[in-house]
Design a protein around this motif. Structure first.
Motif, PDB file in Angstrom:
ATOM      1  N   ILE A   1       0.839  -1.205   0.000  1.00 56.25           N
ATOM      2  CA  ILE A   1       0.000   0.000   0.000  1.00 56.25           C
ATOM      3  C   ILE A   1       0.871   1.252   0.000  1.00 56.25           C
ATOM      4  O   ILE A   1       0.621   2.204  -0.761  1.00 56.25           O
ATOM      5  CB  ILE A   1      -0.956  -0.018   1.204  1.00 56.25           C
ATOM      6  N   LEU A   2       1.912   1.253   0.831  1.00 52.32           N
ATOM      7  CA  LEU A   2       2.804   2.419   0.883  1.00 52.32           C
ATOM      8  C   LEU A   2       3.516   2.639  -0.451  1.00 52.32           C
ATOM      9  O   LEU A   2       3.678   3.775  -0.897  1.00 52.32           O
ATOM     10  CB  LEU A   2       3.816   2.245   2.013  1.00 52.32           C
ATOM     11  N   GLN A   3       3.926   1.565  -1.097  1.00 58.30           N
ATOM     12  CA  GLN A   3       4.565   1.693  -2.407  1.00 58.30           C
ATOM     13  C   GLN A   3       3.580   2.239  -3.436  1.00 58.30           C
ATOM     14  O   GLN A   3       3.953   3.027  -4.308  1.00 58.30           O
ATOM     15  CB  GLN A   3       5.123   0.351  -2.868  1.00 58.30           C
ATOM     16  N   GLY A   4       2.324   1.824  -3.326  1.00 58.21           N
ATOM     17  CA  GLY A   4       1.292   2.332  -4.238  1.00 58.21           C
ATOM     18  C   GLY A   4       1.074   3.826  -4.066  1.00 58.21           C
ATOM     19  O   GLY A   4       0.935   4.561  -5.056  1.00 58.21           O
ATOM     20  N   VAL A   5       1.049   4.282  -2.815  1.00 53.85           N
ATOM     21  CA  VAL A   5       0.893   5.725  -2.557  1.00 53.85           C
ATOM     22  C   VAL A   5       2.085   6.488  -3.126  1.00 53.85           C
ATOM     23  O   VAL A   5       1.928   7.546  -3.757  1.00 53.85           O
ATOM     24  CB  VAL A   5       0.727   5.996  -1.050  1.00 53.85           C
ATOM     25  N   ALA A   6       3.289   5.949  -2.925  1.00 51.07           N
ATOM     26  CA  ALA A   6       4.492   6.609  -3.449  1.00 51.07           C
ATOM     27  C   ALA A   6       4.439   6.698  -4.973  1.00 51.07           C
ATOM     28  O   ALA A   6       4.747   7.753  -5.555  1.00 51.07           O
ATOM     29  CB  ALA A   6       5.739   5.853  -3.002  1.00 51.07           C
ATOM     30  N   LEU A   7       4.027   5.618  -5.615  1.00 52.54           N
ATOM     31  CA  LEU A   7       3.913   5.617  -7.072  1.00 52.54           C
ATOM     32  C   LEU A   7       2.864   6.619  -7.540  1.00 52.54           C
ATOM     33  O   LEU A   7       3.081   7.369  -8.501  1.00 52.54           O
ATOM     34  CB  LEU A   7       3.564   4.209  -7.570  1.00 52.54           C
ATOM     35  N   ALA A   8       1.744   6.662  -6.840  1.00 54.67           N
ATOM     36  CA  ALA A   8       0.685   7.607  -7.205  1.00 54.67           C
ATOM     37  C   ALA A   8       1.167   9.056  -7.090  1.00 54.67           C
ATOM     38  O   ALA A   8       0.849   9.896  -7.947  1.00 54.67           O
ATOM     39  CB  ALA A   8      -0.542   7.384  -6.320  1.00 54.67           C
ATOM     40  N   MET A   9       1.918   9.350  -6.047  1.00 56.62           N
ATOM     41  CA  MET A   9       2.448  10.718  -5.877  1.00 56.62           C
ATOM     42  C   MET A   9       3.398  11.062  -7.025  1.00 56.62           C
ATOM     43  O   MET A   9       3.354  12.167  -7.579  1.00 56.62           O
ATOM     44  CB  MET A   9       3.182  10.853  -4.539  1.00 56.62           C
ATOM     45  N   GLY A  10       4.260  10.127  -7.374  1.00 57.91           N
ATOM     46  CA  GLY A  10       5.200  10.374  -8.476  1.00 57.91           C
ATOM     47  C   GLY A  10       4.489  10.606  -9.793  1.00 57.91           C
ATOM     48  O   GLY A  10       4.826  11.512 -10.559  1.00 57.91           O
TER      49      GLY A  10
END
Length: 133
Positions: free
Chosen positions: A86-95
């Motif tokens: 989930i945290l990786q998904g949020v990071a990807l979404a921000m990028g």
């Protein structure tokens, strides 16, 4: 809550962790035949080894002894495995959001920095959470 025998609890927890009887036996310092007997309720492990067995199976000694449903004992483990994803998904979404908005000239640098910072913080938290599971 459904009661299970000690043996069915051990078997369910072992299988949920992807371990074979031999894997559990190796970790416990016993034979796979001993584990098989535990799971079939034909014998019981030495009481001094119960804390190690509980730790190996990811539960408390109380949960192991009370024969609680394995799904109840595993719920935190499943959630813990999802946290890094989930945290990786949020990071990807921000990028992606910063990239797209910047390309469309809808985002100033001062507004992009907090978004990128959040993404980096999520990546760091995902790394830490991944080490704990």
């Amino acid at each position: 809550m459904k009661q299970q025998t000690f043996g069915t609890t051990v078997a369910a927890l072992r299988k949920a962790r992807g371990m074979t009887q031999l894997d559990l036996a190796d970790r416990m310092g016993v034979t796979d035949k001993a584990v098989s007997k535990w799971e079939r309720d034909l014998s019981f492990p030495d009481t001094a080894s119960l804390p190690k067995l509980a730790e190996t199976l990811g539960v408390t000694v109380d949960e192991l002894m009370l024969g609680r449903q394995a799904e109840t004992a595993l719920a935190p483990t499943k959630a813990a495995q999802l946290i890094p994803l989930i945290l990786q998904g949020v990071a990807l979404a921000m990028g992606i959001a910063v990239t797209v908005l910047a390309a469309l000239h809808q985002l100033e640098a001062d507004d992009a920095l907090p978004m990128l910072g959040l993404g980096l913080a999520c990546l760091a938290a995902a790394q830490l959470a991944g080490r704990e599971t």
